[in-house]
Motif scaffolding. Structure first.
Motif, PDB file in Angstrom:
ATOM      1  N   GLY A  40       0.819  -1.213   0.000  1.00  0.00           N
ATOM      2  CA  GLY A  40       0.000   0.000   0.000  1.00  0.00           C
ATOM      3  C   GLY A  40       0.846   1.252   0.000  1.00  0.00           C
ATOM      4  N   SER A  41       0.487   2.210   0.845  1.00  0.00           N
ATOM      5  CA  SER A  41       1.210   3.487   0.895  1.00  0.00           C
ATOM      6  C   SER A  41       2.625   3.334   1.438  1.00  0.00           C
ATOM      7  N   ARG A  42       2.911   2.156   2.037  1.00  0.00           N
ATOM      8  CA  ARG A  42       4.270   1.907   2.557  1.00  0.00           C
ATOM      9  C   ARG A  42       5.126   1.172   1.531  1.00  0.00           C
ATOM     10  N   GLY A  43       4.688   1.162   0.283  1.00  0.00           N
ATOM     11  CA  GLY A  43       5.404   0.396  -0.732  1.00  0.00           C
ATOM     12  C   GLY A  43       6.166   1.242  -1.732  1.00  0.00           C
ATOM     13  N   TYR A  44       6.613   2.439  -1.326  1.00  0.00           N
ATOM     14  CA  TYR A  44       7.325   3.348  -2.234  1.00  0.00           C
ATOM     15  C   TYR A  44       8.604   3.842  -1.573  1.00  0.00           C
ATOM     16  N   SER A  45       9.616   4.096  -2.408  1.00  0.00           N
ATOM     17  CA  SER A  45      10.893   4.579  -1.897  1.00  0.00           C
ATOM     18  C   SER A  45      11.479   5.603  -2.856  1.00  0.00           C
ATOM     19  N   LEU A  46      12.482   6.331  -2.363  1.00  0.00           N
ATOM     20  CA  LEU A  46      13.182   7.335  -3.161  1.00  0.00           C
ATOM     21  C   LEU A  46      14.612   6.865  -3.428  1.00  0.00           C
ATOM     22  N   PHE A  47      15.103   7.192  -4.620  1.00  0.00           N
ATOM     23  CA  PHE A  47      16.464   6.795  -4.998  1.00  0.00           C
ATOM     24  C   PHE A  47      17.194   7.967  -5.653  1.00  0.00           C
ATOM     25  N   LEU A  48      18.485   8.037  -5.373  1.00  0.00           N
ATOM     26  CA  LEU A  48      19.362   8.985  -6.058  1.00  0.00           C
ATOM     27  C   LEU A  48      19.955   8.286  -7.273  1.00  0.00           C
ATOM     28  N   VAL A  49      19.642   8.803  -8.446  1.00  0.00           N
ATOM     29  CA  VAL A  49      20.099   8.179  -9.681  1.00  0.00           C
ATOM     30  C   VAL A  49      20.987   9.164 -10.435  1.00  0.00           C
ATOM     31  N   GLU A  50      22.202   8.749 -10.703  1.00  0.00           N
ATOM     32  CA  GLU A  50      23.128   9.587 -11.463  1.00  0.00           C
ATOM     33  C   GLU A  50      22.850   9.448 -12.955  1.00  0.00           C
ATOM     34  N   SER A  51      22.966  10.558 -13.670  1.00  0.00           N
ATOM     35  CA  SER A  51      22.714  10.518 -15.111  1.00  0.00           C
ATOM     36  C   SER A  51      23.746   9.671 -15.845  1.00  0.00           C
ATOM     37  N   ALA A  52      24.895   9.453 -15.201  1.00  0.00           N
ATOM     38  CA  ALA A  52      25.940   8.637 -15.823  1.00  0.00           C
ATOM     39  C   ALA A  52      25.682   7.140 -15.668  1.00  0.00           C
ATOM     40  N   ALA A  53      24.659   6.763 -14.917  1.00  0.00           N
ATOM     41  CA  ALA A  53      24.390   5.341 -14.669  1.00  0.00           C
ATOM     42  C   ALA A  53      23.999   4.628 -15.956  1.00  0.00           C
ATOM     43  N   GLU A  54      24.499   3.410 -16.124  1.00  0.00           N
ATOM     44  CA  GLU A  54      24.134   2.613 -17.292  1.00  0.00           C
ATOM     45  C   GLU A  54      22.651   2.283 -17.236  1.00  0.00           C
ATOM     46  N   GLY A  55      21.948   2.587 -18.303  1.00  0.00           N
ATOM     47  CA  GLY A  55      20.514   2.370 -18.332  1.00  0.00           C
ATOM     48  C   GLY A  55      19.700   3.636 -18.124  1.00  0.00           C
ATOM     49  N   PHE A  56      20.378   4.735 -17.739  1.00  0.00           N
ATOM     50  CA  PHE A  56      19.696   6.031 -17.642  1.00  0.00           C
ATOM     51  C   PHE A  56      19.621   6.633 -19.031  1.00  0.00           C
ATOM     52  N   ARG A  57      18.424   7.044 -19.421  1.00  0.00           N
ATOM     53  CA  ARG A  57      18.243   7.554 -20.774  1.00  0.00           C
ATOM     54  C   ARG A  57      17.289   8.739 -20.759  1.00  0.00           C
ATOM     55  N   ARG A  58      17.700   9.787 -21.446  1.00  0.00           N
ATOM     56  CA  ARG A  58      16.828  10.958 -21.590  1.00  0.00           C
ATOM     57  C   ARG A  58      16.000  10.806 -22.852  1.00  0.00           C
ATOM     58  N   GLY A  59      14.725  11.123 -22.747  1.00  0.00           N
ATOM     59  CA  GLY A  59      13.868  11.127 -23.914  1.00  0.00           C
ATOM     60  C   GLY A  59      13.821  12.503 -24.545  1.00  0.00           C
ATOM     61  N   ARG A  60      12.650  12.907 -24.972  1.00  0.00           N
ATOM     62  CA  ARG A  60      12.498  14.193 -25.639  1.00  0.00           C
ATOM     63  C   ARG A  60      12.649  15.359 -24.672  1.00  0.00           C
ATOM     64  N   LYS A  61      13.215  16.433 -25.161  1.00  0.00           N
ATOM     65  CA  LYS A  61      13.087  17.727 -24.483  1.00  0.00           C
ATOM     66  C   LYS A  61      11.731  18.258 -24.914  1.00  0.00           C
ATOM     67  N   LEU A  62      10.813  18.339 -23.996  1.00  0.00           N
ATOM     68  CA  LEU A  62       9.414  18.565 -24.324  1.00  0.00           C
ATOM     69  C   LEU A  62       9.152  20.013 -24.736  1.00  0.00           C
ATOM     70  N   GLU A  63       8.347  20.170 -25.773  1.00  0.00           N
ATOM     71  CA  GLU A  63       7.944  21.490 -26.242  1.00  0.00           C
ATOM     72  C   GLU A  63       6.715  21.931 -25.463  1.00  0.00           C
ATOM     73  N   LYS A  64       6.826  23.058 -24.778  1.00  0.00           N
ATOM     74  CA  LYS A  64       5.773  23.496 -23.866  1.00  0.00           C
ATOM     75  C   LYS A  64       5.163  24.824 -24.322  1.00  0.00           C
ATOM     76  N   LEU A  65       3.992  25.107 -23.789  1.00  0.00           N
ATOM     77  CA  LEU A  65       3.362  26.398 -24.040  1.00  0.00           C
ATOM     78  C   LEU A  65       4.190  27.522 -23.448  1.00  0.00           C
ATOM     79  N   GLY A  66       4.582  27.374 -22.205  1.00  0.00           N
ATOM     80  CA  GLY A  66       5.360  28.388 -21.503  1.00  0.00           C
ATOM     81  C   GLY A  66       6.612  27.792 -20.892  1.00  0.00           C
ATOM     82  N   LEU A  67       7.316  28.601 -20.100  1.00  0.00           N
ATOM     83  CA  LEU A  67       8.598  28.177 -19.510  1.00  0.00           C
ATOM     84  C   LEU A  67       9.479  27.532 -20.581  1.00  0.00           C
ATOM     85  N   ARG A  68       9.513  28.134 -21.738  1.00  0.00           N
ATOM     86  CA  ARG A  68      10.176  27.513 -22.877  1.00  0.00           C
ATOM     87  C   ARG A  68      11.696  27.518 -22.754  1.00  0.00           C
TER      88      ARG A  68
END
Length: 388
Positions: free
Chosen positions: A180-208
């Protein structure tokens, strides 16, 4: 209206921040909007001026000052020049990533990341939202499963502020589907980690000018030391820090609404129609009177909320009230300011036009305003049942 929120030390920071903004932000904003992200050189310059990670301990390069009035000064100075995109990035870093590390990080985690974040050498992000789970965080599908002493992280996130630049990402993941609500955790993930992948840089209405991205975690092997906080307490850790996140959004809305009003007041007394400044027409004066009054009232509320955060008394309900009211006000103010600009209010060369687009996200992220009203309403119902 006279404002007594700030003291001499806050105003000294304002002078530094104003100089920084004029030198390092104003000349580059158009380029950042075109490329969809703020140059890393600006982050480094902000770090060199002591404008990042003010709350971080001195041993990690910060000022050790958790008084949110210092952050409010920075938000107001970004707002003064319409730098909503850089403000969004620094809010994500200083009001989310840095406090999470300070409060939940081990000594080793804090030593590894806080000095870099404070210096602007590293940029951080918080990854909660998924394509099928926005305000409903318990609906996430990103999972982390035990793998020996470590973990295996799989899933994806979207709408992640600082996602393209991020060197470290705090990831919210499901670690026990049966808890339930006790089934979630937080992790520090480095962008250099194998398997980390960035997708699209999203096109937004604002905060461009802010780099908002999709992130993918393809069976990343994480060491045990990547866990942030207590296993199974991830949802609780998020809930405990929502007052700060939502006040950050509300404070941003107040500051940027005030800036839009200031630009508009200056404009209407310079722009002439029918032989006189349009600010001298009764309708314009009435509109300005209404906006000025609403902003003064909002100022009292946001200032009180900032002081409550400082002394630890800002409740999630009061933060929800601040978030929904101030972000709705922000959009009302900017909309009416655009109208007073006439046709020029529709031209991107005018800051009010960009402000109109930037404002629209405020009632959505950090929990939609509909969710804020539900939080407030549930509390009212609980009080009624208790009193009855």
């Amino acid at each position: 209206m006279r404002r007594d929120l700030f003291e001499a030390d806050h105003e000294a920071l304002r002078e530094t921040a104003r100089t920084f903004v004029e030198r390092e932000v104003v000349p580059h904003q158009d380029a950042w909007l075109e490329q969809g992200l703020v140059d890393r050189s600006a982050w480094l310059a902000a770090g060199a001026q002591g404008l990042l990670g003010i709350a971080a301990p001195a041993e990690h390069g910060g000022a050790g000052e958790r008084d949110y009035r210092y952050r409010m000064v920075l938000i107001e100075e970004f707002a003064r020049v319409g730098a909503a995109s850089f403000n969004a990035g620094t809010c994500a870093q200083d009001d989310l990533v840095v406090p999470y590390l300070m409060d939940l990080g081990t000594p080793e985690q804090r030593k590894a990341w806080l000095p870099q974040l404070v210096a602007g050498e590293a940029i951080g992000a918080l990854a909660m939202t998924e394509p099928g789970a926005g305000s409903d965080l318990q609906g996430i599908r990103t999972t982390a499963v035990r793998d020996g002493d470590g973990w295996r992280l799989s899933g994806s996130k979207t709408f992640i502020t600082n996602g393209i630049h991020a060197d470290v990402v705090i990831v919210f993941a499901r670690t026990d589907p049966d808890a339930g609500s006790r089934g979630y955790s937080l992790f520090l993930v480095e962008s250099a980690a194998e398997g980390f992948r960035r997708g699209r840089k999203l096109e937004k209405l604002g905060l461009r000018g802010n780099d908002t991205a999709e992130l993918f975690f393809d069976d990343i092997a994480l060491p045990a030391t990547a866990l942030l906080g207590t296993p199974g307490r991830g949802l609780g850790h998020l809930m405990e820090r929502l007052p700060l996140e939502r006040l950050s959004i509300g404070a941003t809305s107040y500051a940027f609404a005030r800036a839009a009003y200031d630009w508009t007041t200056e404009y209407v007394f310079e722009r002439k129609a029918f032989g006189q400044p349009i600010g001298d027409f009764q309708h314009t004066r009435f509109t300005l009177a209404e906006l000025s009054t609403e902003l003064d009232i909002a100022q009292v509320y946001v200032d009180r909320a900032v002081l409550a955060l400082n002394d630890g008394s800002l409740t999630p309900v009061d933060a929800a009230k601040a978030k929904w009211w101030l972000t709705d006000l922000h959009n009302r103010v900017v909309d009416r300011c655009v109208q007073l600009h006439g046709g020029y209010g529709y031209m991107l060369e005018y800051p009010i036009t960009r402000a109109y687009a930037d404002a629209r996200i405020q009632p959505i992220f950090g929990g939609t305003n509909e969710i804020m009203k539900e939080i407030i309403g549930r509390d009212l119902a609980r009080q009624h049942r208790t009193d009855g």
